[in-house]
Design a protein around this motif. Structure first.
Motif, PDB file in Angstrom:
ATOM      1  N   ASN A  53      25.096 -12.783  46.450  1.00 57.89           N
ATOM      2  CA  ASN A  53      25.893 -13.862  45.856  1.00 57.89           C
ATOM      3  C   ASN A  53      27.181 -14.104  46.635  1.00 57.89           C
ATOM      4  O   ASN A  53      28.274 -14.189  46.067  1.00 57.89           O
ATOM      5  N   ILE A  54      27.049 -14.225  47.948  1.00 53.78           N
ATOM      6  CA  ILE A  54      28.211 -14.501  48.791  1.00 53.78           C
ATOM      7  C   ILE A  54      28.844 -15.841  48.428  1.00 53.78           C
ATOM      8  O   ILE A  54      30.066 -15.984  48.408  1.00 53.78           O
ATOM      9  N   MET A  55      28.027 -16.835  48.151  1.00 57.45           N
ATOM     10  CA  MET A  55      28.535 -18.184  47.917  1.00 57.45           C
ATOM     11  C   MET A  55      28.788 -18.480  46.440  1.00 57.45           C
ATOM     12  O   MET A  55      29.817 -19.025  46.075  1.00 57.45           O
ATOM     13  N   PHE A  56      27.822 -18.140  45.600  1.00 59.97           N
ATOM     14  CA  PHE A  56      27.915 -18.504  44.192  1.00 59.97           C
ATOM     15  C   PHE A  56      27.612 -17.295  43.316  1.00 59.97           C
ATOM     16  O   PHE A  56      26.882 -16.398  43.710  1.00 59.97           O
ATOM     17  N   GLY A  57      28.187 -17.291  42.127  1.00 67.39           N
ATOM     18  CA  GLY A  57      27.947 -16.199  41.198  1.00 67.39           C
ATOM     19  C   GLY A  57      28.836 -15.009  41.486  1.00 67.39           C
ATOM     20  O   GLY A  57      29.762 -15.052  42.295  1.00 67.39           O
ATOM     21  N   ASN A  70      24.309  -8.816  59.413  1.00 65.94           N
ATOM     22  CA  ASN A  70      23.534 -10.040  59.527  1.00 65.94           C
ATOM     23  C   ASN A  70      23.820 -10.901  58.307  1.00 65.94           C
ATOM     24  O   ASN A  70      23.530 -10.500  57.178  1.00 65.94           O
ATOM     25  N   PHE A  71      24.422 -12.055  58.531  1.00 66.14           N
ATOM     26  CA  PHE A  71      24.787 -12.941  57.429  1.00 66.14           C
ATOM     27  C   PHE A  71      23.727 -14.016  57.245  1.00 66.14           C
ATOM     28  O   PHE A  71      23.386 -14.739  58.173  1.00 66.14           O
ATOM     29  N   GLN A  72      23.187 -14.084  56.033  1.00 68.60           N
ATOM     30  CA  GLN A  72      22.265 -15.150  55.657  1.00 68.60           C
ATOM     31  C   GLN A  72      22.975 -16.060  54.662  1.00 68.60           C
ATOM     32  O   GLN A  72      24.128 -15.847  54.312  1.00 68.60           O
ATOM     33  N   VAL A  73      22.290 -17.060  54.172  1.00 65.50           N
ATOM     34  CA  VAL A  73      22.953 -18.092  53.372  1.00 65.50           C
ATOM     35  C   VAL A  73      23.599 -17.519  52.114  1.00 65.50           C
ATOM     36  O   VAL A  73      24.719 -17.872  51.761  1.00 65.50           O
ATOM     37  N   THR A  74      22.917 -16.626  51.417  1.00 66.36           N
ATOM     38  CA  THR A  74      23.450 -16.126  50.147  1.00 66.36           C
ATOM     39  C   THR A  74      23.756 -14.634  50.151  1.00 66.36           C
ATOM     40  O   THR A  74      24.167 -14.095  49.125  1.00 66.36           O
ATOM     41  N   SER A  75      23.533 -13.960  51.257  1.00 69.15           N
ATOM     42  CA  SER A  75      23.745 -12.513  51.259  1.00 69.15           C
ATOM     43  C   SER A  75      24.213 -12.031  52.631  1.00 69.15           C
ATOM     44  O   SER A  75      24.051 -12.717  53.637  1.00 69.15           O
ATOM     45  N   LEU A  76      24.780 -10.851  52.637  1.00 72.23           N
ATOM     46  CA  LEU A  76      25.219 -10.186  53.858  1.00 72.23           C
ATOM     47  C   LEU A  76      24.523  -8.836  53.923  1.00 72.23           C
ATOM     48  O   LEU A  76      24.590  -8.054  52.974  1.00 72.23           O
TER      49      LEU A  76
END
Length: 206
Positions: free
Chosen positions: A188-192, A152-158
């Motif tokens: 931190n999928i997107m940033f960091g 389940n993929f959310q905005v900042t995590s998987l």
């Protein structure tokens, strides 16, 4: 010419990815929010150079704990050994953020050592499911599991939710344990800086 000279054994996996290579995760995952990632094509740079069937065999790195359990006369201590064995599979996950390659349907993998024999097969393509079976020397133990999971993929995590169960049978005591694995979060999928966190409980029922 001897066969070993033609096909020498390798001691490490090749490092095929440029560590400076940058991939736009957002450009790939922006349309996947809330969806099951097992049905979304990912670039090959997201993978480590190993297949799921082979990676699953890494669970047996600490199979000596199952051998000790099979030799232990204390039932409580046997239970502890089996539980610790199942915890040990997470010791090498801290920096392994890339996913293994999905095997093709029907693909198999076999590993034989002086201490155990392991065989695995890919039994489902959608969802991808691998199954494996291992047996210790002199049938000290049997181990089998499947990798059925939900992502389940959310905005900042998987989130990776383990649905498949693991089983251990100690032959000398005719005891069978059923293990449910915790979920895994990739932050931190997107940033960091990305990192893994295992959440929930690992249960080991007799």
């Amino acid at each position: 010419m001897p066969e070993q000279a033609l096909y020498p054994k390798r001691t490490e996996l090749p490092y095929l990815k440029d560590p400076n290579q940058k991939v736009s995760v957002w450009s790939i995952l922006k349309d996947a929010i809330g969806k099951d990632l097992s049905r979304i094509a990912m670039p090959v740079s997201f993978n480590e150079p190993i297949g799921m069937l082979q990676k699953t065999a890494e669970i047996l790195e600490y199979q000596d704990l199952l051998v000790k359990a099979s030799q232990c006369s204390d039932p409580a201590l046997r239970h502890i050994y089996v539980a610790v064995f199942n915890l040990s599979q997470y010791c090498c996950t801290s920096n392994r953020l890339q996913k293994p390659f999905n095997p093709v349907l029907g693909e198999t993998y076999e590993l034989e050592s002086p201490n155990f024999r392991y065989v695995a097969e890919q039994v489902s393509h959608h969802p991808p499911v691998s199954v494996c079976y291992a047996q210790g020397t002199d049938s000290a133990y049997e181990y089998w599991m499947n990798t059925h999971m939900k992502t389940n993929f959310q905005v900042t995590s998987l989130e990776v939710i383990a649905l498949g169960l693991s089983h251990v049978r100690l032959g000398a005591w005719n005891e069978m344990y059923r293990i449910a694995r915790p979920s895994t979060l990739v932050h931190n999928i997107m940033f960091g800086e990305m990192y893994l966190e295992h959440v929930g409980q690992l249960t080991c029922d007799l």
